[in-house]
Design a protein around this motif. Structure first.
Motif, PDB file in Angstrom:
ATOM      1  N   UNK A 130       0.895  -1.216   0.139  1.00  0.00           N
ATOM      2  CA  UNK A 130       0.055   0.043  -0.067  1.00  0.00           C
ATOM      3  C   UNK A 130       0.790   1.121   0.081  1.00  0.00           C
ATOM      4  N   UNK A 134       1.388   3.720  -3.242  1.00  0.00           N
ATOM      5  CA  UNK A 134       0.752   4.835  -2.916  1.00  0.00           C
ATOM      6  C   UNK A 134       1.333   6.067  -4.065  1.00  0.00           C
ATOM      7  N   UNK A 160      -5.648   5.876 -14.143  1.00  0.00           N
ATOM      8  CA  UNK A 160      -4.850   7.093 -14.320  1.00  0.00           C
ATOM      9  C   UNK A 160      -3.578   7.027 -13.746  1.00  0.00           C
ATOM     10  N   UNK A 165      -3.740   2.206  -6.386  1.00  0.00           N
ATOM     11  CA  UNK A 165      -4.591   1.763  -5.420  1.00  0.00           C
ATOM     12  C   UNK A 165      -6.039   2.236  -5.593  1.00  0.00           C
ATOM     13  N   UNK A 166      -6.424   2.761  -6.673  1.00  0.00           N
ATOM     14  CA  UNK A 166      -7.788   3.436  -6.653  1.00  0.00           C
ATOM     15  C   UNK A 166      -8.817   2.628  -7.141  1.00  0.00           C
ATOM     16  N   UNK A 167      -8.652   1.155  -6.471  1.00  0.00           N
ATOM     17  CA  UNK A 167      -9.731   0.211  -6.883  1.00  0.00           C
ATOM     18  C   UNK A 167      -9.766  -0.296  -8.467  1.00  0.00           C
ATOM     19  N   UNK A 168      -8.184  -0.764  -8.618  1.00  0.00           N
ATOM     20  CA  UNK A 168      -7.820  -1.339  -9.834  1.00  0.00           C
ATOM     21  C   UNK A 168      -7.856  -2.856  -9.765  1.00  0.00           C
ATOM     22  N   UNK A 247      -5.767  -3.549  -0.995  1.00  0.00           N
ATOM     23  CA  UNK A 247      -5.093  -2.907  -2.150  1.00  0.00           C
ATOM     24  C   UNK A 247      -6.141  -2.091  -2.847  1.00  0.00           C
ATOM     25  N   UNK A 248      -7.414  -2.324  -2.527  1.00  0.00           N
ATOM     26  CA  UNK A 248      -8.542  -1.682  -3.518  1.00  0.00           C
ATOM     27  C   UNK A 248      -9.565  -1.173  -2.566  1.00  0.00           C
ATOM     28  N   UNK A 249     -10.381  -1.821  -2.122  1.00  0.00           N
ATOM     29  CA  UNK A 249     -11.475  -1.670  -1.163  1.00  0.00           C
ATOM     30  C   UNK A 249     -12.839  -1.104  -1.868  1.00  0.00           C
ATOM     31  N   UNK A 250     -12.741  -1.229  -3.400  1.00  0.00           N
ATOM     32  CA  UNK A 250     -13.567  -0.800  -4.007  1.00  0.00           C
ATOM     33  C   UNK A 250     -14.510  -1.916  -4.439  1.00  0.00           C
ATOM     34  N   UNK A 252     -15.786  -2.856  -7.146  1.00  0.00           N
ATOM     35  CA  UNK A 252     -15.735  -3.422  -8.204  1.00  0.00           C
ATOM     36  C   UNK A 252     -14.687  -4.576  -8.217  1.00  0.00           C
TER      37      UNK A 252
END
Lengths: 306, 441
Positions: A130, A134, A160, A165-168, A247-250, A252
């Motif tokens: 994490x 970042x 992007x 870590x943006x939910x990939x 590593x995501x928490x999204x 998706x």
């Protein structure tokens, strides 16, 4: 006669262990899944199969059949695990091959290096990622410098720059590979290491090119190792939930393990959680049988060849 | 015992039957354990008829676990004190301890606890839990021996009462309750007379954001909640609370704010819950939010810049988590004046406590104005409902940055918002299912 019994007795601790901690525990899950809940939402297991209430399991199956949320997460889980195992094979096979065949006197050191990461707790390794991934982390800067970020952006695997870590989904899959790959390499190493070198020499003597000797001798003989490694890592991957969480928490990237976690640990519907667990276990059982059948066939064919 | 998921029984049948369906709880005994002070809710009727289908009720409000009433502001409940479970007598000397406390992790100031230990010449042992569900389950199973539980709230009280886990309180040990605590919480609707519980802290659900990274003035928007549906620019750096009730009630508040009506955030209307789920799910394509409760860490670090937050976490963030060179004034918080979510949790004493007098002293100690202030400002960031603590004074003294004024909950604001309360089993299932759908992405 006496000695035969001594050998059998040696199996006792293992059998007792499995009976208590696997069979009995698994039956408890089954009894909860086919049970009910009381008015405080506590699960009430039905131990007697004659009393079983199939309502919850049916509801899960119905949800799957209708293409609702359990199907979404199941398909996503299968997708993630299949890709992660495939990547593990691509990365792990050359490593195992090199270690077994070409590491020479460095073999011990290389093996140690492979096992070394396991000295650190899985969660700690993920937490380290994490920070590395970042936007201002060393990891993401290196990925940028080496053009890997650009490659991922071009392939649409990253939304992007710096957004690992943006939910990939790609980050979750890579994290799974990173977390479990040593368990894939080790059995594979053993399998390749055990291949009788004379068989390869014989192939070469009979005119096979190095590539064709590899494809027609080494690779087929290492299939049991590949399968063992694949089983060893895919089983925990299928139940994994904390990797995606960390590593995501999204939503998706949530896997079936996240759904089970949601019901078991936080929600008030533990019976649904148990039903989902049962579903996952049944699926894994099918995979296990396939594995056992394949290795048995491989064993028989190896014997007949010999 | 019937359940909607028991095969062959419809959901409608369940509604009728559940009144008589208290599995292994001793229905009559439990029902006798409540005196419903306002609305006659039919609980007594059900007590006499435990046969199931015949116990059809005309219920103005949904019934909770074991047929107990679900407390609501317009349906307050006084829990009965039974002969087999009386409060301790007046004037008992505090026991030697140790005092066993069951609490969330990092949710009480160690320095203030030390002060208590010294003053009462005792030891305090704290065991921690991760969720209210885990706590109630472990307490009910007897797996945890405790004198005092902290952190549970109105959404758990019916379970606690139904399973007879709590000891009634003796207010002669708690002079600070009436002296210092907001009147509405010294005598709360979910436990009239504070017979079993004493409030610990209050908080509200709102929006936490980095005012140096988010260009919009969130607090000035007509409906600030809209910011989440306009967060494309912050994709991947947006967070929603990982809690089904808090998260799903957020789009409900937004809808109501647009319409200018008061929402029912404890609704058991499946259509309303499902709509909230669809609205939340719509956020996926917009900004792919993270579903977490780590905003107190990620907002200061800038890993998230816009977060659905608990007010106390923003103050905790400002107190503890700012990286070097980042001033706490970059954090802002907005919370609704009315029709949003406020919560409070409480202290309660275990029925089997071996140190009940000491436990009472501990509660009274933390209701003391100075101790409550220290626990708040030096550690938790969660507002104690103390009459003499208010945001303006805190800003003036420099204890909190003025961008976080709204993270200190005021009594009038507390009264104008709503608490998330325990639902009926049926209602809970709607929320659970909607949450599962949302989390599946």
């Amino acid at each position: 006669m006496g000695s035969r019994w001594t050998w059998r007795l040696l199996a006792l601790p293992g059998v007792a262990w499995l009976s208590v901690f696997f069979l009995a525990a698994f039956y408890a899950v089954v009894a909860v899944a086919f049970g009910n809940q009381d008015t405080l939402s506590n699960p009430v297991p039905y131990w007697n199969p004659l009393d079983w209430n199939v309502g919850y399991v049916l509801e899960v199956l119905e949800n799957l059949w209708n293409g609702d949320q359990y199907l979404t997460v199941s398909l996503r889980t299968i997708e993630f695990v299949v890709i992660a195992v495939g990547l593990s094979l691509l990365i792990g096979y050359p490593v195992a091959y090199f270690t077994a065949r070409h590491a020479g006197r460095w073999k011990g050191i290389v093996l140690l290096a492979l096992i070394l990461p396991l000295w650190i707790n899985y969660l700690m390794r993920m937490l380290a990622w994490i920070n590395l991934l970042a936007p201002d982390g060393i990891g993401s800067r290196l990925l940028h410098t080496f053009g890997i970020e650009k490659l991922f952006l071009t392939l649409g695997l990253l939304s992007e720059p710096g957004g690992w870590l943006n939910g990939q989904p790609s980050t979750v899959i890579l994290a799974l590979v990173y977390g479990y790959i040593p368990f894939f390499i080790l059995p594979l190493f053993v399998a390749i290491d055990r291949i009788d070198k004379r068989q390869i020499e014989a192939a070469r003597d009979l005119g096979a090119s190095p590539l064709s000797a590899f494809l027609r001798v080494t690779l087929p003989l290492s299939v049991p190792g590949i399968l063992a490694g694949a089983v060893l890592i895919s089983l925990p991957m299928f139940g994994d939930y904390y990797t995606a969480d960390l590593v995501s928490a999204s939503t998706q990237t949530n896997m079936i393990g996240n759904q089970i976690d949601e019901f078991m640990r936080q929600g008030s519907e533990k019976v649904t959680g148990a039903a989902l667990t049962l579903l996952l276990s049944s699926f894994l059982l099918v995979l296990m049988f396939y594995y056992l059948r394949t290795t048995r066939q491989a064993g028989t064919s190896a014997q007949t060849t010999a | 015992m019937e359940h909607p998921k028991e095969s062959g029984i419809s959901r409608r049948q369940l509604l009728r039957r559940s009144a008589g369906a208290a599995a292994g709880l001793g229905v009559a005994g439990v029902l006798a354990g409540c005196e419903n002070t306002t609305t006659p809710i039919g609980a007594e009727t059900a007590a006499g008829e435990t046969t199931g289908a015949s116990a059809e009720l005309v219920v103005p409000k949904p019934l909770g676990p074991a047929g107990l009433p679900l407390p609501r502001p317009d349906n307050s409940v006084t829990w009965a004190i039974t002969d087999d479970n009386r409060p301790i007598a007046d004037g008992v000397k505090p026991e030697a301890g140790p005092l066993k406390i069951y609490n969330y992790a990092d949710y009480i100031d160690p320095a203030t606890v030390k002060k208590f230990q010294k003053q009462f010449n005792t030891k305090v042992q704290i065991a921690t839990y991760n969720s209210a569900d885990e706590a109630t389950a472990k307490l009910a199973s007897g797996a945890v021996e405790f004198d005092l539980v902290m952190g549970l709230s109105g959404s758990n009280i019916v379970n606690l009462i139904a399973q007879k886990l709590l000891k009634p309180l003796n207010h002669s040990y708690l002079p600070n309750l009436e002296k210092n605590i907001w009147p509405e919480l010294a005598d709360p609707f979910y436990d009239r007379g504070a017979r079993f519980t004493v409030p610990y802290v209050v908080w509200m659900d709102g929006i936490g954001w980095r005012n140096d990274k988010v260009s919009q003035d969130v607090a000035a928007m007509d409906v600030p909640w809209d910011i989440f549906w306009e967060s494309e620019a912050y994709r991947g750096r947006v967070g929603i609370l990982d809690d089904r009730r808090d998260a799903l009630s957020m789009p409900m508040q937004r809808d109501a704010m647009h319409k200018g009506v008061r929402p029912d955030l404890n609704t058991e209307d499946q259509a309303v819950v499902d709509k909230a789920q669809r609205d939340l799910s719509a956020l996926g394509p917009i900004s792919n939010p993270k579903i977490t409760i780590t905003d107190y860490q990620t907002l200061p670090e800038g890993k998230t810049v816009l977060h659905h937050s608990w007010s106390g976490d923003l103050l905790g963030a400002a107190f503890y988590y700012m990286p070097k060179g980042v001033p706490p004034t970059v954090l802002s918080f907005w919370g609704p004046e009315s029709n949003g979510v406020v919560q409070n949790d409480f202290f309660c004493i275990g029925k089997t406590s071996k140190s009940p007098a000491l436990a009472h002293e501990f509660i009274n100690f933390f209701l003391d104005e100075k101790n409550a202030y220290n626990n708040f400002i030096n550690y938790t960031g969660y507002t104690p409902p103390q009459k003499n603590i208010d945001a303006e004074a805190l800003i003036k003294s420099g204890a909190i940055p003025d961008t976080l004024e709204q993270a200190v909950v005021r009594p009038d604001q507390f009264a104008a918002n709503q608490e998330l309360l325990q639902l009926s089993v049926k209602g809970q299932q709607y929320w659970d299912n909607a949450w599962s759908k949302f989390k599946a992405g």
